[in-house]
Motif scaffolding. Structure first.
Motif, PDB file in Angstrom:
ATOM      1  N   VAL B 413      31.903  39.385  33.243  1.00 28.62           N
ATOM      2  CA  VAL B 413      32.713  39.550  34.437  1.00 28.62           C
ATOM      3  C   VAL B 413      31.811  39.742  35.663  1.00 28.62           C
ATOM      4  O   VAL B 413      31.934  39.047  36.673  1.00 28.62           O
ATOM      5  CB  VAL B 413      33.627  40.780  34.256  1.00 28.62           C
ATOM      6  CG1 VAL B 413      34.285  41.181  35.564  1.00 28.62           C
ATOM      7  CG2 VAL B 413      34.660  40.501  33.173  1.00 28.62           C
ATOM      8  N   GLU B 414      30.867  40.643  35.512  1.00 26.74           N
ATOM      9  CA  GLU B 414      30.010  40.970  36.639  1.00 26.74           C
ATOM     10  C   GLU B 414      29.119  39.782  37.023  1.00 26.74           C
ATOM     11  O   GLU B 414      28.934  39.482  38.205  1.00 26.74           O
ATOM     12  CB  GLU B 414      29.141  42.158  36.243  1.00 26.74           C
ATOM     13  CG  GLU B 414      28.885  43.116  37.376  1.00 26.74           C
ATOM     14  CD  GLU B 414      28.041  44.276  36.893  1.00 26.74           C
ATOM     15  OE1 GLU B 414      28.552  45.036  36.046  1.00 26.74           O
ATOM     16  OE2 GLU B 414      26.898  44.390  37.338  1.00 26.74           O
ATOM     17  N   GLU B 415      28.601  39.108  36.008  1.00 31.07           N
ATOM     18  CA  GLU B 415      27.722  37.962  36.300  1.00 31.07           C
ATOM     19  C   GLU B 415      28.481  36.846  37.006  1.00 31.07           C
ATOM     20  O   GLU B 415      27.956  36.203  37.917  1.00 31.07           O
ATOM     21  CB  GLU B 415      27.097  37.441  34.996  1.00 31.07           C
ATOM     22  CG  GLU B 415      26.030  38.349  34.439  1.00 31.07           C
ATOM     23  CD  GLU B 415      25.650  38.017  33.001  1.00 31.07           C
ATOM     24  OE1 GLU B 415      24.620  38.512  32.557  1.00 31.07           O
ATOM     25  OE2 GLU B 415      26.404  37.282  32.326  1.00 31.07           O
ATOM     26  N   ARG B 440      37.215  47.351  41.235  1.00 29.64           N
ATOM     27  CA  ARG B 440      38.122  48.491  41.326  1.00 29.64           C
ATOM     28  C   ARG B 440      39.528  48.000  41.660  1.00 29.64           C
ATOM     29  O   ARG B 440      40.501  48.346  40.995  1.00 29.64           O
ATOM     30  CB  ARG B 440      37.612  49.454  42.411  1.00 29.64           C
ATOM     31  CG  ARG B 440      38.286  50.804  42.453  1.00 29.64           C
ATOM     32  CD  ARG B 440      37.492  51.756  43.338  1.00 29.64           C
ATOM     33  NE  ARG B 440      37.014  51.109  44.576  1.00 29.64           N
ATOM     34  CZ  ARG B 440      37.782  50.908  45.641  1.00 29.64           C
ATOM     35  NH1 ARG B 440      39.037  51.276  45.652  1.00 29.64           N
ATOM     36  NH2 ARG B 440      37.287  50.306  46.713  1.00 29.64           N
ATOM     37  N   ARG B 441      39.604  47.160  42.674  1.00 33.22           N
ATOM     38  CA  ARG B 441      40.919  46.722  43.127  1.00 33.22           C
ATOM     39  C   ARG B 441      41.651  45.937  42.050  1.00 33.22           C
ATOM     40  O   ARG B 441      42.859  45.999  41.927  1.00 33.22           O
ATOM     41  CB  ARG B 441      40.766  45.835  44.368  1.00 33.22           C
ATOM     42  CG  ARG B 441      40.970  46.610  45.641  1.00 33.22           C
ATOM     43  CD  ARG B 441      40.541  45.829  46.837  1.00 33.22           C
ATOM     44  NE  ARG B 441      41.211  44.536  46.958  1.00 33.22           N
ATOM     45  CZ  ARG B 441      40.974  43.689  47.940  1.00 33.22           C
ATOM     46  NH1 ARG B 441      40.089  44.001  48.873  1.00 33.22           N
ATOM     47  NH2 ARG B 441      41.592  42.552  48.006  1.00 33.22           N
ATOM     48  N   LEU B 442      40.929  45.178  41.269  1.00 33.28           N
ATOM     49  CA  LEU B 442      41.585  44.340  40.270  1.00 33.28           C
ATOM     50  C   LEU B 442      41.474  44.927  38.868  1.00 33.28           C
ATOM     51  O   LEU B 442      41.709  44.232  37.880  1.00 33.28           O
ATOM     52  CB  LEU B 442      41.008  42.918  40.311  1.00 33.28           C
ATOM     53  CG  LEU B 442      41.332  42.195  41.620  1.00 33.28           C
ATOM     54  CD1 LEU B 442      40.613  40.878  41.711  1.00 33.28           C
ATOM     55  CD2 LEU B 442      42.823  41.966  41.744  1.00 33.28           C
ATOM     56  N   GLU B 450      31.815  42.428  29.744  1.00 32.60           N
ATOM     57  CA  GLU B 450      32.299  41.537  28.690  1.00 32.60           C
ATOM     58  C   GLU B 450      32.201  40.076  29.135  1.00 32.60           C
ATOM     59  O   GLU B 450      32.480  39.752  30.285  1.00 32.60           O
ATOM     60  CB  GLU B 450      33.764  41.851  28.381  1.00 32.60           C
ATOM     61  CG  GLU B 450      33.934  42.600  27.079  1.00 32.60           C
ATOM     62  CD  GLU B 450      35.391  42.876  26.791  1.00 32.60           C
ATOM     63  OE1 GLU B 450      36.117  41.892  26.559  1.00 32.60           O
ATOM     64  OE2 GLU B 450      35.784  44.041  26.822  1.00 32.60           O
ATOM     65  N   PRO B 451      31.847  39.190  28.216  1.00 30.89           N
ATOM     66  CA  PRO B 451      31.868  37.764  28.580  1.00 30.89           C
ATOM     67  C   PRO B 451      33.291  37.328  28.917  1.00 30.89           C
ATOM     68  O   PRO B 451      34.241  37.774  28.269  1.00 30.89           O
ATOM     69  CB  PRO B 451      31.387  37.052  27.312  1.00 30.89           C
ATOM     70  CG  PRO B 451      30.779  38.103  26.467  1.00 30.89           C
ATOM     71  CD  PRO B 451      31.395  39.401  26.848  1.00 30.89           C
ATOM     72  N   ALA B 452      33.426  36.488  29.911  1.00 31.28           N
ATOM     73  CA  ALA B 452      34.753  36.115  30.397  1.00 31.28           C
ATOM     74  C   ALA B 452      35.598  35.468  29.298  1.00 31.28           C
ATOM     75  O   ALA B 452      36.809  35.623  29.268  1.00 31.28           O
ATOM     76  CB  ALA B 452      34.618  35.158  31.582  1.00 31.28           C
ATOM     77  N   TYR B 459      43.453  39.447  32.226  1.00 31.60           N
ATOM     78  CA  TYR B 459      42.152  39.824  32.774  1.00 31.60           C
ATOM     79  C   TYR B 459      41.441  38.612  33.341  1.00 31.60           C
ATOM     80  O   TYR B 459      40.814  38.679  34.398  1.00 31.60           O
ATOM     81  CB  TYR B 459      41.296  40.468  31.684  1.00 31.60           C
ATOM     82  CG  TYR B 459      41.614  41.921  31.449  1.00 31.60           C
ATOM     83  CD1 TYR B 459      40.920  42.910  32.141  1.00 31.60           C
ATOM     84  CD2 TYR B 459      42.580  42.297  30.540  1.00 31.60           C
ATOM     85  CE1 TYR B 459      41.199  44.245  31.929  1.00 31.60           C
ATOM     86  CE2 TYR B 459      42.867  43.634  30.318  1.00 31.60           C
ATOM     87  CZ  TYR B 459      42.179  44.608  31.006  1.00 31.60           C
ATOM     88  OH  TYR B 459      42.452  45.923  30.805  1.00 31.60           O
ATOM     89  N   LYS B 460      41.537  37.504  32.621  1.00 35.79           N
ATOM     90  CA  LYS B 460      40.894  36.287  33.099  1.00 35.79           C
ATOM     91  C   LYS B 460      41.438  35.913  34.467  1.00 35.79           C
ATOM     92  O   LYS B 460      40.699  35.559  35.379  1.00 35.79           O
ATOM     93  CB  LYS B 460      41.192  35.124  32.145  1.00 35.79           C
ATOM     94  CG  LYS B 460      40.282  35.045  30.968  1.00 35.79           C
ATOM     95  CD  LYS B 460      40.533  33.762  30.216  1.00 35.79           C
ATOM     96  CE  LYS B 460      39.642  33.711  28.994  1.00 35.79           C
ATOM     97  NZ  LYS B 460      40.075  32.734  28.016  1.00 35.79           N
ATOM     98  N   GLN B 461      42.752  36.024  34.576  1.00 35.93           N
ATOM     99  CA  GLN B 461      43.384  35.624  35.809  1.00 35.93           C
ATOM    100  C   GLN B 461      42.968  36.558  36.941  1.00 35.93           C
ATOM    101  O   GLN B 461      42.695  36.127  38.054  1.00 35.93           O
ATOM    102  CB  GLN B 461      44.897  35.634  35.578  1.00 35.93           C
ATOM    103  CG  GLN B 461      45.706  35.282  36.761  1.00 35.93           C
ATOM    104  CD  GLN B 461      46.528  36.465  37.194  1.00 35.93           C
ATOM    105  OE1 GLN B 461      46.270  37.601  36.769  1.00 35.93           O
ATOM    106  NE2 GLN B 461      47.504  36.208  38.008  1.00 35.93           N
ATOM    107  N   ARG B 462      42.854  37.842  36.630  1.00 37.78           N
ATOM    108  CA  ARG B 462      42.407  38.789  37.670  1.00 37.78           C
ATOM    109  C   ARG B 462      40.965  38.515  38.056  1.00 37.78           C
ATOM    110  O   ARG B 462      40.577  38.619  39.219  1.00 37.78           O
ATOM    111  CB  ARG B 462      42.566  40.221  37.165  1.00 37.78           C
ATOM    112  CG  ARG B 462      44.013  40.611  37.070  1.00 37.78           C
ATOM    113  CD  ARG B 462      44.263  42.090  37.208  1.00 37.78           C
ATOM    114  NE  ARG B 462      43.494  42.953  36.346  1.00 37.78           N
ATOM    115  CZ  ARG B 462      43.922  43.420  35.174  1.00 37.78           C
ATOM    116  NH1 ARG B 462      45.103  43.068  34.703  1.00 37.78           N
ATOM    117  NH2 ARG B 462      43.179  44.233  34.473  1.00 37.78           N
ATOM    118  N   LEU B 463      40.174  38.170  37.046  1.00 39.48           N
ATOM    119  CA  LEU B 463      38.778  37.848  37.348  1.00 39.48           C
ATOM    120  C   LEU B 463      38.696  36.616  38.253  1.00 39.48           C
ATOM    121  O   LEU B 463      37.938  36.593  39.220  1.00 39.48           O
ATOM    122  CB  LEU B 463      38.016  37.607  36.042  1.00 39.48           C
ATOM    123  CG  LEU B 463      36.589  37.077  36.191  1.00 39.48           C
ATOM    124  CD1 LEU B 463      35.751  38.042  37.015  1.00 39.48           C
ATOM    125  CD2 LEU B 463      35.948  36.857  34.831  1.00 39.48           C
ATOM    126  N   ALA B 464      39.514  35.613  37.925  1.00 47.26           N
ATOM    127  CA  ALA B 464      39.505  34.403  38.755  1.00 47.26           C
ATOM    128  C   ALA B 464      39.921  34.746  40.184  1.00 47.26           C
ATOM    129  O   ALA B 464      39.346  34.250  41.150  1.00 47.26           O
ATOM    130  CB  ALA B 464      40.431  33.348  38.158  1.00 47.26           C
TER     131      ALA B 464
END
Lengths: 369, 573, 392
Positions: B413-415, B440-442, B450-452, B459-464
């Motif tokens: 996620v971070e990468e 924080r916001r998402l 964790e790997p995406a 979670y994937k959608q929030r990451l996107a």
């Protein structure tokens, strides 16, 4: 019916993506033309700079032999330094230097030297050229001997070389079997290496697994089309080799088919094994190149004779399926159905096919986990 | 009494000994002639349960019997008799519709003489006959799902397992899919076990199981769920175009556990039977839906319900500057006209929705807007520029979230965030601050390493979304942002989007979820590349008002508007 | 906030910094993607090094210990002395002696022996009579190259045998020594005819080519298959930045690998590095960039990873055969020589050999460097055009 259905699907997919057909059918044509026309181990028309400083008859005779030979394209050059420049600039591959005292020494001491300077970067070529020139010189010596006729000829051993199985040392004849094995390695390995991972990556595997299809049926459906594709490649290669280059085949077609089938199965087994253990297409491609293609290219005897290699790399060669197929197909094409050679290769290939396919089958699970 | 076709008893599934179990003592029964729904947020274990039922996964404890056969012991025998449609259905995109059907008919060993009748029936139900020779990869999302269902139904199974069959499908196709399933149940008396992310679909099931974190929370007929929240559901009317504001207000009131926008009004679920204190609006009690009960259950078990979007910027409101302007936009692929003369404009801070059935040209329009596809005609300006011909720094002002999850699955996620941040010119401390803020916001902070690929859908959608918002873009392009995302996450998502819009970000969104259209300021409904309707949600709803629909939803309007041309398409083809 | 007026130079600098940062981010991501997966990590790093060593040993045209079957029908002192001359050379190992021609044929056909020396019954008599004594040398020519070399060895052995016997001939046999020309050969740059000196740089070129091609083609094809490529296209990357970012992993992995390979070549295989290190570095850099360009061009045409992989091979197989790796370009027909001018591996191989063995400096390799760089630039440009065109 299930297997037939899966097979039909694989064949349709191959037809839709022309890249696999290109690999199996276009690649052989390209390679065959390149091999056939371009890649020869025998050197012809070797550019040689001739520095002839002697004006004597013997020197001119010697050079005459060189100029008359089909191997050489001599250029007369006035000075050695000029010739050296040419050699350094790679305009010529060798310099033949006949000193000004050549004739004089030959008649006074009975012995004279000519110097051959070679570009040794390609050691193999240098050695071949040196061999050709040595041959010319010894012919020249032989003629001088006969001219001296008077008295008795010194006893001389004359070597008559016979090249069995390939009288003209035509490298096409030896490379065609190698080419066939390369084509079959590529179709067998590269296509199947991706075939299972791709279904995993695209999510079609899950739908396939839940149908009543058995793992064996999936295996067969994945193997057969590529098996046939490999054979198509084989057919194209052999037919073209015969038509374009008249490469003869001493052995029987049935033996060729049998050996090719065994080899193809071993290659497909390796490909499927890679495909069933790789996490994605990227890694599958890399593994198939690194453990499949490259060793087959360098270690199998395609380019470099295995018997010339050090013992320990020979050991590595023994675990590469291509090694056995190249060995067998050379014999098959050039010597014929010599079963004393072929059965060993066939047995090893069969064993490899069985082992690789079994492991691949065990790795192909009907569950996702 | 009907017999059980699927019996799951106390199933436990653990993927790694150290992890929390994916399923923890789940028991389920499905009988012939009924449709049983499985509903739960992402990561609840729905797919795992279905895969175990299909014999694709083993279980660590418990028993699974399908049609009286032990699935865990004899998966192959069971697989011969059931139908299963995975979430990403295994259509071979390089085969045609007919070839896909043939393949599955062969795999299921359907005798050749039976096939014509089967095909005919399936084609009739799915309406795919005109497309029999089209490659599956060229079908629209809805048609793909129908084809997948047809493949799963090629042999009439006694048990049909469907894993989120309607994800990414427009309402018309969704209705068709349900009609097909219903028909199968009625004619053949099969049992259906279906997982879904659409809460309204729960109403169409005979019984529903609610799954959360590997445990069953509740089960029963839809009415049972309605009863849970009886007298706790309200509707507050809002002045035209102010529903979003009202909703924001409502969700800050203590005692409100859910709020959404429905037909221009705000729907509110409260913790108890007391009416929420909302001044300046008329409040009335309404009949509960399954959705309300689901929110209640989530609130009960999770303590949150997607309303806690912990960030609010000062509302700038909309201004008059036009950010996106499209005039007579046209796209041709060869002879095929995908988009035919579309015009619209979007002002700063607006949420603009592009709606349409699958294959209407939404995605094509969208790709032209983002500069991924050149237009064949017309003008197209985003933030004053045509992105296609503008240098990188114009693209830097937009955020883009693709339909399919398209971040790097191998990276954490971070990468991923760091990479996209840097791509957009963020650097050093500013970048780290933005990443922390987005995490924080998402609500991504706990999964940052964790790997995406391993993240559940929501979670994937929030990451996107985090990646698209990281560089504070002026315009945000969202292509089907909520497809495949559970209802909780969707609520949350829209709270965020409306908050972003009110802070001045212009949002252009395509969606299949008609209830989501209510969150837009303006909507454009497309069909076959042509604009069908353009207006506010209220205006669009009004178009469908007739005797049958005195109070139409956007979905009603959409179906009414979209149906005519689609019928024609089938007739023409 | 910045001042309202920004100096143009300052703006340019800012743009360059921003561009560099994006490029760095993209490169870092590419590298991370490659090294994330342990299997991928292992396949990228270890095999090229191991393979260089293994192939370095395997790639040789030197022939030694050829199994020889001797058919001695003469059974004389003279014949034994000729056989001894063969045995004392490293080239041959006698594995069988027989008088039966059928057995000899069988041994060769079954590949137990690869050459046969057949000395007829009249050998000693002919020699004594001053007649030419004929000896037959039979070679298994199923491997034509080995056969040619073996023949050469046999000829040398017989020549020196003849010289020795004529030198030791008692003076009374002939009054005058026959006139004779001796050939003195000297191989420049490689006095001992070590073919390894020639092959090791060639293998480095080959391994680097395949590695860089695979990394570049597959990484783009994967982004296409997984939809992440669009995400890159909407980000503020200029096309050249995308290209550079995608080419960078090839450089960053290929260059250190080539460096390690160079060290192995020099210190393990003891290939002399006579030319300038700068020339070698510049040559390698240009070659890897060029390979990356070709890879990106292939990947811009491929829709799937399978197409990318097969495309790589469709290019790589002819490229390695026409590079001069196994057979010299000088010996190819003219029209094929013309094709090789399009082949980056040809130039790389030439640079490698020039710098290592001929001691070339930077100025000497310009002839190869220039066309190779042009090929790379053209491929990169084409790839850039195709990237934007085919994003649909």
């Amino acid at each position: 019916m299930r297997t037939a259905g899966l097979l039909h699907k694989e064949i349709l997919q191959i037809r839709r993506d022309p890249s696999s057909i290109a690999l199996a059918l276009v690649m052989p044509i390209i390679l065959l033309l390149l091999f056939g026309y371009g890649v020869t181990f025998g050197a012809r028309n070797i550019e040689v700079a001739v520095v002839l400083e002697s004006r004597g008859q013997a020197a001119r005779d010697l050079i005459g032999r060189l100029e008359g030979s089909t191997y050489f394209l001599p250029t007369r050059v006035a000075t050695l330094s000029e010739a050296s420049d040419m050699l350094t600039r790679q305009e010529v591959s060798a310099i033949l230097h006949v000193r000004s005292d050549f004739d004089q020494r030959l008649s006074s001491t009975g012995e004279a030297e000519v110097q051959l300077l070679l570009d040794g970067v390609d050691a193999n070529r240098a050695r071949l050229i040196s061999g050709y020139v040595a041959g010319l010189v010894s012919e020249f010596n032989g003629v001088m001997l006969r001219q001296e006729g008077a008295g008795r000829d010194p006893p001389v051993v004359q070597l008559h070389t016979r090249l069995w199985f390939n009288e003209e040392l035509d490298s096409r004849r030896t490379l065609v079997p190698g080419l066939i094995s390369m084509i079959m390695t590529l179709t067998g390995l590269l296509l199947t290496a991706l075939v299972l991972v791709r279904e995993k990556e695209r999510g079609t595997m899950e739908a396939l697994l839940v149908t009543p299809v058995r793992a064996n049926e999936i295996m067969i459906a994945k193997l057969l089309p590529y098996f046939l594709l490999g054979f198509a490649g084989l057919g194209v290669t052999v037919a073209l080799a015969r038509l374009l280059f008249g490469v003869p085949m001493q052995g029987s077609v049935s033996t060729l088919l049998l050996l090719s089938a065994l080899f193809m199965l071993a290659s497909l087994g390796l490909g499927l094994l890679i495909s069933s253990i790789a996490p994605g297409q990227m890694v599958a491609s890399q593994i198939s190149v690194v453990i499949g293609f490259l060793p087959a290219f360098f270690l199998s005897g395609l380019l470099f004779d295995i018997r010339a290699q050090p013992r320990w790399t020979q050991v590595i060669s023994t675990i590469i399926p291509t090694t056995y197929f190249i060995d067998a197909s050379k014999t098959l094409f050039l010597a014929g159905d010599v079963w004393s050679v072929l059965w060993k290769d066939a047995a090893v290939l069969a064993a490899m096919a069985v082992i690789l396919l079994t492991i691949a089958r065990l790795k192909l699970k009907k569950r996702l986990e | 009494m009907s017999a059980a076709v699927l019996e799951v008893r106390d199933v436990v599934k653990r993927f790694a000994p150290s992890d929390a179990p994916a399923l923890e003592g789940v028991s389920i029964t499905v009988s012939t002639g009924e449709i049983v729904g499985l509903i739960g947020p992402d990561g609840a274990g729905k797919t795992t349960l279905l895969r175990i039922c299909a014999g694709l996964l083993g279980s660590d404890a418990g028993s699974v019997h399908a049609l009286g056969i032990d699935v865990l012991a004899q998966p192959v025998i069971v697989q011969q008799q059931i139908g299963y449609m995975p979430q990403r259905f295994g259509l071979y995109e390089d085969l045609t519709v007919q070839e896909n059907l043939d393949l599955y008919a062969n795999l299921q060993a359907i005798p050749r003489r039976d096939r014509p009748a089967r095909y005919q029936r399936l084609y009739r139900m799915t309406g795919l006959e005109p497309f029999a020779d089209r490659l599956a990869g060229r079908l629209s999302g809805g048609m793909k799902q129908k084809l997948g269902l047809a493949c799963a139904l090629i042999k009439i199974p006694r048990l049909l397992l469907l894993d989120e069959p309607t994800v990414g499908v427009d309402p018309v196709s969704r209705r068709d899919l349900w009609a097909i399933v219903r028909e199968m149940v009625k004619i053949s008396g099969i049992g259906v076990f279906v997982s879904t992310a659409y809460l309204d679909e729960a109403e169409r099931c005979d019984r529903v199981y609610v799954l959360n974190r590997g445990r069953l929370l509740d089960s029963g007929m839809p009415a049972h769920f309605h009863g849970m929240v009886a007298n706790r559901v309200w509707e507050a009317s809002a002045p035209a175009g102010r529903a979003r504001e009202l909703r924001l207000k409502a969700q800050q009131i203590d005692g409100v556990i859910d709020s959404s926008i429905d037909r221009g009004r705000v729907r509110i679920v409260t913790r108890d039977k007391r009416a929420p204190a909302l001044p300046d609006s008329q409040l009335r009690s309404v009949t509960p839906r399954f959705e309300d009960a689901f929110m209640h259950l989530m609130h009960l078990h999770e303590g949150h319900n997607g309303l806690m979007v912990n960030h609010f910027s000062a509302a700038h409101g909309t201004s008059d500057d036009t950010v996106v302007e499209v005039r007579r936009l046209t796209k041709r692929f060869g002879k095929f006209i995908a988009v035919d003369g579309i015009s619209f404009s979007v002002r700063r801070g607006e949420v603009f929705g592009l709606l349409g059935p699958n294959g209407a040209g939404k995605t094509t329009t969208f790709r032209m807007l983002c500069g991924l596809l050149p237009a064949s005609g017309g003008t197209l300006r985003v933030a004053g520029r045509d992105l296609r011909h503008s240098p990188g720094h114009a693209r830097a002002r937009i955020g883009y979230m693709a339909q399919k999850f398209s971040l790097y699955g191998l990276l954490t996620v971070e990468e991923n965030l760091r990479f996209f941040g840097k791509s957009y010119g963020l650097w050093g401390k500013a970048l780290e601050q933005r990443i922390e803020e987005m995490l924080r916001r998402l609500d991504l902070a706990d999964r940052r390493h964790e790997p995406a690929d391993h993240l559940p859908g929501g979670y994937k959608q929030r990451l996107a979304l985090a990646a698209a918002l990281l560089h504070e873009p002026d315009v945000l392009f969202l292509d089907e942002p909520t497809s495949g995302v559970d209802p909780l996450a969707r609520r949350e998502f829209w709270s965020r989007i409306t908050a972003e819009a009110s802070s001045g970000v212009t949002v252009i969104v395509t969606t299949h979820f008609m209830e989501e259209a209510e969150y837009c300021d303006h909507l454009l409904i497309l069909s076959r590349g042509r604009p069908l309707a353009l207006g506010t949600p209220g205006e669009i709803r009004n178009m469908a008002r007739d005797d049958q629909h005195p109070d139409p939803t956007i979905e009603d309007a959409f179906i009414k508007l979209a149906e005519e041309p689609q019928r024609k398409e089938v007739e023409l083809a | 906030m910045t001042a309202p007026t920004v100096h143009p130079v300052q703006m340019l600098l800012l743009a360059i910094v921003a561009s560099m940062r994006r490029l760095l981010a993209l490169t870092a991501k590419e590298i991370r993607m490659i090294f994330k997966d342990p299997r991928s990590r292992v396949t990228v790093i270890i095999p090229p090094i191991v393979q260089l060593i293994v192939f370095g040993y395997a790639a040789t045209f030197e022939v030694s210990n050829v199994p020889l079957v001797v058919v001695d029908q003469s059974r004389s002192e003279e014949s034994r002395s000729l056989i001894a001359a063969f045995e004392s050379s490293d080239a041959f190992v006698r594995i069988a002696t027989t008088t039966d021609l059928g057995e000899m044929r069988e041994l060769i056909t079954s590949q137990k022996a690869r050459a046969a020396l057949h000395i007829g019954p009249t050998f000693a008599r002919d020699l004594a009579a001053g007649e030419p004594a004929n000896v037959q040398f039979i070679v298994d020519a199923r491997s034509s190259n080995t056969a040619a070399i073996t023949t050469g060895y046999a000829a040398r052995i017989v020549t020196s045998f003849n010289e020795r016997t004529s030198d030791h001939r008692p003076a009374n046999v002939s009054t005058a020594r026959p006139r004779q020309v001796r050939l003195i050969d000297l191989a420049w740059f490689n006095e001992n005819y070590l073919s390894r000196w020639f092959f090791v740089p060639a293998i480095v070129v080959q391994l680097v080519l395949i590695e860089v091609l695979l990394i570049c083609t597959l990484s783009v094809a994967r982004e296409r298959e997984q939809g992440t490529f669009d995400q890159l296209l909407v980000a503020p990357y200029a096309t050249w930045e995308l290209l550079a970012g995608k080419a960078a992993p090839g450089l960053l992995i290929g260059l250190p690998q080539a460096a390690v390979a160079g060290l192995i070549a020099v210190y393990w295989f003891e290939v002399p590095l006579r030319g300038s290190l700068a020339a070698l570095t510049v040559g390698l850099l240009s070659y890897i960039t060029c390979a990356a360009g070709v890879g990106l061009f292939i990947s811009s045409l491929a829709r799937t990873m399978q197409q990318a992989l097969l495309g790589t091979f469709l290019f790589m197989m002819p490229a390695s055969l026409l590079s001069g790796l196994a057979t010299p370009i000088e010996d190819m027909p003219r029209w094929i020589q013309l094709i090789t001018y399009l082949n980056p591996a040809r130039y790389a191989l030439s640079i490698g050999r020039d710098v290592f063995l001929r001691g070339a400096a930077l100025a000497d390799i310009v002839d190869d460097l220039l066309p190779m760089t042009i090929i790379g630039v053209v491929c990169l440009a084409l790839a850039g055009v195709m990237f934007r065109l085919r994003s649909q």
